[in-house]
Write a protein that holds these residues in place. Structure first.
Motif, short mmCIF file in Angstrom:
data_model
loop_
_atom_site.label_atom_id
_atom_site.label_comp_id
_atom_site.label_asym_id
_atom_site.label_seq_id
_atom_site.Cartn_x
_atom_site.Cartn_y
_atom_site.Cartn_z
N ALA A 144 0.82 -1.20 0.00
CA ALA A 144 0.00 0.00 0.00
C ALA A 144 0.86 1.27 0.00
O ALA A 144 1.98 1.27 0.53
CB ALA A 144 -0.91 -0.01 1.23
N PRO A 145 0.30 2.36 -0.59
CA PRO A 145 -1.04 2.46 -1.17
C PRO A 145 -1.12 1.79 -2.53
O PRO A 145 -0.18 1.87 -3.32
CB PRO A 145 -1.25 3.97 -1.31
CG PRO A 145 0.13 4.53 -1.48
CD PRO A 145 1.01 3.67 -0.63
N THR A 146 -2.24 1.13 -2.78
CA THR A 146 -2.46 0.49 -4.07
C THR A 146 -3.96 0.44 -4.35
O THR A 146 -4.75 1.06 -3.65
CB THR A 146 -1.79 -0.90 -4.11
OG1 THR A 146 -1.74 -1.36 -5.46
CG2 THR A 146 -2.52 -1.90 -3.24
N TYR A 147 -4.34 -0.30 -5.37
CA TYR A 147 -5.72 -0.31 -5.85
C TYR A 147 -6.67 -0.76 -4.74
O TYR A 147 -6.50 -1.84 -4.14
CB TYR A 147 -5.82 -1.23 -7.05
CG TYR A 147 -7.15 -1.26 -7.75
CD1 TYR A 147 -7.96 -0.13 -7.84
CD2 TYR A 147 -7.59 -2.43 -8.35
CE1 TYR A 147 -9.17 -0.17 -8.51
CE2 TYR A 147 -8.80 -2.48 -9.02
CZ TYR A 147 -9.59 -1.35 -9.09
OH TYR A 147 -10.79 -1.40 -9.76
N SER A 148 -7.70 0.04 -4.49
CA SER A 148 -8.58 -0.20 -3.35
C SER A 148 -9.46 -1.43 -3.51
O SER A 148 -10.06 -1.89 -2.53
CB SER A 148 -9.45 1.03 -3.09
OG SER A 148 -10.23 1.35 -4.23
N MET A 149 -9.56 -1.99 -4.71
CA MET A 149 -10.37 -3.19 -4.91
C MET A 149 -9.64 -4.46 -4.47
O MET A 149 -10.28 -5.49 -4.25
CB MET A 149 -10.78 -3.33 -6.38
CG MET A 149 -12.03 -2.56 -6.76
SD MET A 149 -13.51 -3.08 -5.87
CE MET A 149 -13.69 -4.77 -6.46
N TYR A 150 -8.32 -4.43 -4.36
CA TYR A 150 -7.59 -5.65 -4.00
C TYR A 150 -8.10 -6.30 -2.71
O TYR A 150 -8.36 -7.51 -2.68
CB TYR A 150 -6.10 -5.38 -3.91
CG TYR A 150 -5.40 -5.12 -5.23
CD1 TYR A 150 -6.01 -5.41 -6.44
CD2 TYR A 150 -4.12 -4.58 -5.26
CE1 TYR A 150 -5.37 -5.18 -7.65
CE2 TYR A 150 -3.46 -4.33 -6.46
CZ TYR A 150 -4.10 -4.64 -7.65
OH TYR A 150 -3.44 -4.39 -8.84
N ALA A 190 0.57 -3.89 -8.64
CA ALA A 190 0.07 -3.02 -9.70
C ALA A 190 1.24 -2.22 -10.27
O ALA A 190 1.96 -1.55 -9.53
CB ALA A 190 -0.98 -2.06 -9.16
N SER A 191 1.44 -2.31 -11.59
CA SER A 191 2.55 -1.59 -12.24
C SER A 191 2.13 -1.22 -13.66
O SER A 191 2.06 -2.10 -14.52
CB SER A 191 3.81 -2.44 -12.27
OG SER A 191 4.88 -1.76 -12.89
N PRO A 192 1.84 0.07 -13.91
CA PRO A 192 1.85 1.21 -12.99
C PRO A 192 0.81 1.05 -11.88
O PRO A 192 -0.28 0.52 -12.09
CB PRO A 192 1.50 2.40 -13.89
CG PRO A 192 1.86 1.96 -15.28
CD PRO A 192 1.55 0.49 -15.30
N ASN A 193 1.21 1.54 -10.71
CA ASN A 193 0.37 1.40 -9.53
C ASN A 193 -0.78 2.41 -9.55
O ASN A 193 -0.63 3.52 -10.03
CB ASN A 193 1.24 1.63 -8.28
CG ASN A 193 0.49 1.36 -7.00
OD1 ASN A 193 -0.25 0.38 -6.89
ND2 ASN A 193 0.66 2.22 -6.01
#
Length: 371
Positions: free
Chosen positions: A121-127, A169-172
């Protein structure tokens, strides 16, 4: 005594009580810059080709579609061969209704009770929601202050938690940060040491927007059967409304996803739309370059005004820092510009739009933030 059933009480899972469904605001404003859509609609000839393909598919809608969509998988392999130089066969591709369903398939196959999915984190909130929906434990490691991922931190987290799935995620999202190949290799090496196995998914939903010299994890597929690379047609292709996501991996990993997918999950219409769009990939991709240029110019503009901006390889930019980001967000909305209040405190995210969108955003931000 009136029973709970008679009173209309529903047996909702306890972990879902009080939760709100995922979703960004959908508002009717002139400049929609909050959900990282491609601002350019498909050209008239693309629309015509899609319409003809759908019409042909409609003539056979009394029959179920090809449940393994072999032709679409072959087309996707051909596209990635051109876009990333990835030498893939159709049995290395999988597709679903958006990359959201792709991720759900991955966790249905490799997650579950007693297992863990790890991200940073921070990353995609759906994970974490994918984890919740598949009864998989969720662990979020940390990114650095510049939102990069320290390979040593990643190795230590994998060794500590022994996840069955790692999501990178990349790009995050929401930061725009891309991962160097060396970092992904470090994660793959650590994942290969997890007892019982560990799948590493590199989510490249914004992969086509990466800057020159930024590699795709597709290059790492040979020799790494526990690697999967997820893509989408929502962003670069401008097909968010079509809901087509896909994944490249080893044939063995793809076969595992076939076990958990629902029967005929990808409709004949969806397959027809995706294949028609892929026939126009060069024309649709032509706008990616202009969006990259708009993004890079926006980063420079924001920094020149004293704001902190995360390096971005996506079609959006994370910027700040604001003591009261909500007031900035609201001030922009009041001026017809919708962006996203997301990410760490103090930060805001703006999608890259047309030149007209960017001018409206910049003018509004100057007025609201006093830049």
């Amino acid at each position: 005594m009136t029973s709970d059933l008679a009173r209309g009480v529903l047996p909702l899972r306890p972990d879902l009580v009080g939760l709100e469904p995922y979703g960004a605001p959908q508002l009717d404003v002139p400049h929609l810059l909050n959900v990282n859509e491609n601002p350019y609609a498909p050209a008239a000839d693309v629309v015509a080709d899609i319409a003809e393909a759908v019409a042909q598919a409609a003539a056979g809608l009394n029959r179920y579609p090809d449940r393994d969509f072999e032709d679409l998988r072959a087309d996707l392999a051909g596209y990635l061969r051109v876009e990333s130089g990835a030498d893939l066969t159709s049995d290395q591709l999988w597709a679903a209704n958006g990359s959201n369903e792709i991720m759900l398939h991955v966790l249905q196959a490799f997650g579950g009770p007693g297992r863990t999915v790890l991200s940073f984190a921070p990353t995609y909130s759906m994970y974490p929601e994918y984890a919740r929906d598949t009864f998989t434990g969720w662990v979020a490691g940390r990114r650095e202050a510049d939102f990069s991922l320290d390979p040593d931190v990643a190795r230590a987290a994998i060794a500590e938690h022994a996840p069955s799935v790692v999501l990178l995620a990349s790009p995050n999202n929401p930061t725009g940060t891309a991962l160097p190949a060396a970092t992904v290799l470090a994660v793959l090496d650590a994942a290969a040491r997890v007892p019982g196995g560990c799948v590493v998914v590199v989510d490249e939903a914004y992969g086509e927007f990466r800057r020159a010299g930024t590699p795709s994890a597709l290059e790492l597929l040979p020799g790494h059967p526990h690697l999967a690379v997820s893509r989408t047609m929502s962003k670069a292709f401008g097909l968010a409304g079509a809901r087509v996501g896909y994944l490249a991996a080893s044939p063995t990993l793809v076969d595992a996803l076939r076990v958990v997918r629902l029967p005929y999950h990808l409709s004949a219409v969806t397959q027809a739309v995706a294949r028609a769009a892929l026939r126009h990939a060069p024309a649709l991709m032509a706008q990616v370059g202009s969006l990259r240029d708009e993004r890079d110019a926006l980063v420079v503009w924001l920094r020149e005004r004293g704001l902190t901006v995360a390096d971005s390889d996506a079609n959006f930019v994370l910027f700040g820092l604001f003591d009261d980001r909500r007031s900035i967000w609201q001030g922009l909305l009041d001026r017809g510009v919708l962006i996203r209040e997301v990410g760490p405190d103090g930060w805001l995210r703006v999608s890259v739009g047309t030149p007209q969108d960017m001018t409206a955003f910049q003018d509004a931000l100057v007025e609201v933030a006093g830049l």
